[in-house]
Design an enzyme around this catalytic site. Structure first.
Site, PDB file in Angstrom:
ATOM      1  CD  GLU A  33       9.902  12.187  11.627  1.00  0.00           C
ATOM      2  OE1 GLU A  33       8.701  12.066  11.678  1.00  0.00           O
ATOM      3  OE2 GLU A  33      10.638  11.856  11.020  1.00  0.00           O
ATOM      4  CB  CYS A  76      12.827   8.642   8.015  1.00  0.00           C
ATOM      5  SG  CYS A  76      14.073   7.916   6.829  1.00  0.00           S
ATOM      6  CD  GLU A 115      13.599   0.381   8.993  1.00  0.00           C
ATOM      7  OE1 GLU A 115      13.656   1.522   9.088  1.00  0.00           O
ATOM      8  OE2 GLU A 115      13.798  -0.857   9.472  1.00  0.00           O
ATOM      9  CE  LYS A 118      -1.749   3.274   3.175  1.00  0.00           C
ATOM     10  NZ  LYS A 118      -2.176   3.918   1.681  1.00  0.00           N
TER      11      LYS A 118
HETATM   12  P1  NAD Z   1       1.963   8.114   7.647  1.00  0.00           P
HETATM   13  O1  NAD Z   1       2.429   7.661   9.175  1.00  0.00           O
HETATM   14  O2  NAD Z   1       1.484   9.382   7.864  1.00  0.00           O
HETATM   15  O3  NAD Z   1       1.958   6.770   6.572  1.00  0.00           O
HETATM   16  C1  NAD Z   1       2.500   6.205   6.103  1.00  0.00           C
HETATM   17  C2  NAD Z   1       1.792   5.310   5.452  1.00  0.00           C
HETATM   18  O4  NAD Z   1       1.063   4.457   6.514  1.00  0.00           O
HETATM   19  C3  NAD Z   1       0.515   5.550   5.031  1.00  0.00           C
HETATM   20  O5  NAD Z   1       0.549   4.341   3.635  1.00  0.00           O
HETATM   21  C4  NAD Z   1      -0.120   6.055   5.052  1.00  0.00           C
HETATM   22  O6  NAD Z   1      -1.485   5.471   4.137  1.00  0.00           O
HETATM   23  C5  NAD Z   1      -0.760   5.104   6.126  1.00  0.00           C
HETATM   24  N1  NAD Z   1      -1.698   5.130   6.950  1.00  0.00           N
HETATM   25  C6  NAD Z   1      -1.713   6.537   7.545  1.00  0.00           C
HETATM   26  N2  NAD Z   1      -2.719   6.335   8.592  1.00  0.00           N
HETATM   27  C7  NAD Z   1      -3.214   5.032   9.039  1.00  0.00           C
HETATM   28  C8  NAD Z   1      -3.345   4.343   9.301  1.00  0.00           C
HETATM   29  N3  NAD Z   1      -4.758   4.260  10.658  1.00  0.00           N
HETATM   30  N4  NAD Z   1      -3.935   2.950   9.259  1.00  0.00           N
HETATM   31  C9  NAD Z   1      -2.627   1.934   9.022  1.00  0.00           C
HETATM   32  N5  NAD Z   1      -2.252   2.876   8.374  1.00  0.00           N
HETATM   33  C10 NAD Z   1      -2.399   4.078   7.578  1.00  0.00           C
HETATM   34  O7  NAD Z   1       4.097   8.291   7.375  1.00  0.00           O
HETATM   35  P2  NAD Z   1       3.926   9.860   5.966  1.00  0.00           P
HETATM   36  O8  NAD Z   1       3.830  11.218   6.372  1.00  0.00           O
HETATM   37  O9  NAD Z   1       3.509   8.966   4.671  1.00  0.00           O
HETATM   38  O10 NAD Z   1       5.612   9.848   6.333  1.00  0.00           O
HETATM   39  C11 NAD Z   1       6.406  10.640   6.456  1.00  0.00           C
HETATM   40  C12 NAD Z   1       6.674   9.619   7.813  1.00  0.00           C
HETATM   41  O11 NAD Z   1       7.576   8.205   7.598  1.00  0.00           O
HETATM   42  C13 NAD Z   1       7.881  10.730   9.187  1.00  0.00           C
HETATM   43  O12 NAD Z   1       7.704  10.320  10.335  1.00  0.00           O
HETATM   44  C14 NAD Z   1       9.188   9.150   8.473  1.00  0.00           C
HETATM   45  O13 NAD Z   1      10.446   9.537   9.528  1.00  0.00           O
HETATM   46  C15 NAD Z   1       8.920   8.200   8.288  1.00  0.00           C
HETATM   47  N6  NAD Z   1       9.920   7.547   7.499  1.00  0.00           N
HETATM   48  C16 NAD Z   1      10.490   6.598   7.833  1.00  0.00           C
HETATM   49  C17 NAD Z   1      11.723   6.191   7.209  1.00  0.00           C
HETATM   50  C18 NAD Z   1      12.414   4.964   7.826  1.00  0.00           C
HETATM   51  O14 NAD Z   1      13.142   4.130   7.365  1.00  0.00           O
HETATM   52  N7  NAD Z   1      12.269   5.000   8.910  1.00  0.00           N
HETATM   53  C19 NAD Z   1      11.634   6.324   6.299  1.00  0.00           C
HETATM   54  C20 NAD Z   1      10.998   6.956   5.135  1.00  0.00           C
HETATM   55  C21 NAD Z   1       9.758   7.753   6.148  1.00  0.00           C
END
Ligand code: NAD
Length: 494
Positions: A398, A300, A265, A189
């Site tokens: 963050e 991230c 992650e 997804k």
């Molecule tokens: P997010 O957590 O909002 O979304 C990530 C994914 O989760 C998306 O596909 C989203 O649709 C899904 N999602 C959202 N709400 C959900 C729910 N209630 N239930 C199930 N799935 C759900 O994150 P974002 O805004 O897309 O990305 C930014 C974040 O990602 C930052 O915190 C960043 O640090 C992190 N990130 C971490 C890494 C790593 O390797 N550690 C890499 C890239 C980004």
């Protein structure tokens, strides 16, 4: 071959986008017809309508993935055959480099030069895990005469992969390549903000020889599609990349359903420490700039907390102020642009809120301005706050935007205390000539990856992931594949 700004614009005008889901080898709308718009952050206009998949679509994709797994369409191939297919995928990605880079550039405002690099890094992952296919051994335990005991890795089954928007194609590949390498089927997804390159990747995987039904891509809302995957009783493990807040929800989903393993992650607030014996302050300043401002700070592992030893602090800040001028906001399709727009209006507004908090808590050294570039109004200048203390929100939270906080320290152990004063532990970088200091700090800093005299080193050969609330488990390397596999012990008495 490199293109000019005008040539990229012409290609972008010609690109055909398809927002339908990829289920069972077919592009299809969501079963209930719901769509969501994907917005180009440069224009803030819709780029395409994307299928917002339903829980029925999740059931359909999972059943098909399970069927492909049970029939051993993928795991039953000889390892050398899987190697060839995975390397074909890498090659096919490279052949579509410009198209895939354009999709990420248009959908999330990523600078085209960075998007091209992301495509190559995605191909490298399929190459690396492809090569591993027939070069990977299980274990034979020491055992008495007449008995053989082995421990082998087996695919888990169906993996649910949920990824964010900041590196759309690359984040998808970081999950797909190792999960497929482990012999699994995958239901992926992508984020609401960025579905197009992952959908295209699924088509390319099939073109490259991946058997139909092994991979499905379900765009849609997190609270619908993401949650349905997290709670699905027939998914064997979750690979999630995204925020810590949503990562925690996946632990709940698993606990309330089939207790599937959840690999996370999540977020970060990485420290970047410069000691007064740093051999090359100029190189360190370049690394500090790229470590926090790449991808407009939407990374991230962004090294967003600079810790400066007193002796070099003034000189270093002067260097930073000079170098930050090299970051010029521009159109993401211009190959010279090194600072694109923020991904969305809501993320932009979050940055503005943090700016207010930062101005209240600390001293604004540089940046903080909102600028327009042509028709684009989601641009912000890279920002540095000094006199930041560990108790400040801008030190702890963050921000996921181009903001660097600066805190000074005197003694080595002060830098360790500051570095570890965070709920996150994703990465850290430090600059020193003293080997003993470097090793000591590596021992004491709580981070999944530490880079000395460089910044944010990542490679498929090693691992990447976080301590504390930055996550559970590791991507990349053997660990990245093994987490999608089960260990099986056999005792053979003969
Ligand atoms: P997010 O957590 O909002 O979304 C990530 C994914 O989760 C998306 O596909 C989203 O649709 C899904 N999602 C959202 N709400 C959900 C729910 N209630 N239930 C199930 N799935 C759900 O994150 P974002 O805004 O897309 O990305 C930014 C974040 O990602 C930052 O915190 C960043 O640090 C992190 N990130 C971490 C890494 C790593 O390797 N550690 C890499 C890239 C980004």
């Amino acid at each position: 071959m490199s293109f000019t700004f005008q040539e990229w614009q012409a290609r972008a005008a010609e690109i055909r986008v398809n927002g339908n889901a990829w289920i069972d080898g077919v592009r299809c709308p969501s079963s209930d017809g719901t769509t969501l718009p994907t917005i180009n952050p440069m224009t803030e206009q819709p780029l395409a309508q994307i299928a917002a998949t339903s829980t029925q679509d999740v059931d359909h994709a999972v059943a098909s993935a399970r069927n492909a797994f049970e029939r051993r369409l993928w795991s039953g191939l000889a390892p050398s055959e899987r190697r060839v297919i995975m390397k074909n995928i890498a090659q096919t990605i490279r052949e579509h480099q410009q198209e895939l880079a354009l999709l990420d550039c248009l959908e999330v405002g990523k600078c085209i030069s960075e998007a091209l690099e992301d495509v190559e890094e995605s191909a490298v992952l399929f190459d690396w895990y492809g090569e591993l296919q027939d070069k990977h051994y299980d274990q034979v335990a020491a055992s008495p005469d007449g008995v053989q005991a082995t421990v082998s890795y087996e695919p888990l089954g169906v993996i649910g992969a949920i990824v964010p928007w900041n590196y759309p194609l690359h984040n998808a590949s970081v999950k797909l390549a190792p999960a497929l390498a482990g012999g699994n089927s995958v239901v992926l997804k992508p984020s609401e903000e960025s579905s197009l390159s992952a959908l295209r990747l699924a088509e390319l995987c099939e073109e490259a020889g991946l058997p139909r039904g092994v991979l499905h891509v379900l765009p849609g809302y997190g609270h619908v599609t993401g949650e349905a995957l997290g709670r699905h009783p027939d998914i064997d493990a979750i690979g999630f990349t995204g925020s810590t807040e949503i990562g925690k929800r996946f632990l709940v989903y698993a606990g309330e359903s089939n207790m599937k393993p959840v690999w996370l992650e999540c977020g970060g607030k990485s420290p970047h420490i410069v000691f007064d014996d740093c051999a090359d302050l100029d190189a360190a300043a370049d690394a500090v700039i790229s470590g926090v401002f790449t991808n407009a700070g939407q990374v991230c592992s962004a090294h967003s907390r600079l810790l400066l030893q007193d002796g070099i602090a003034e000189e270093f800040l002067t260097l930073l102020q000079k170098k930050i001028k090299q970051l010029i906001p521009g159109h993401p399709l211009n190959p010279d642009t090194n600072l694109g727009p923020i991904v969305s209006r809501s993320q932009f507004e979050q940055f503005i809120d943090y700016l207010k908090v930062g101005k209240h808590e600390a001293n604004l050294l540089v940046g903080g301005d909102v600028v327009t570039v042509g028709e684009g109004s989601l641009f912000v200048m890279p920002t540095i706050f000094t006199e930041v203390e560990a108790k400040h929100r801008i030190f702890q939270e963050e921000i996921f935007g181009p903001v660097l906080t600066v805190t000074r320290f005197q003694k080595d152990m002060d830098s360790v205390a500051l570095a570890n004063n965070s709920c996150y532990g994703l990465a850290a970088s430090l600059w020193t000539q003293r080997l003993s200091r470097a090793h000591r700090l590596c021992d004491l800093i709580q981070a999944g990856t530490i880079t000395v005299n460089g910044v944010d080193a990542v490679s498929p050969q090693t691992t990447f992931g976080g301590m504390k609330q930055s996550g559970i488990g590791r991507d990349y390397g053997l660990a990245g594949m093994h987490k999608y596999m089960a260990l099986k012990t056999r005792w053979i008495h003969y």
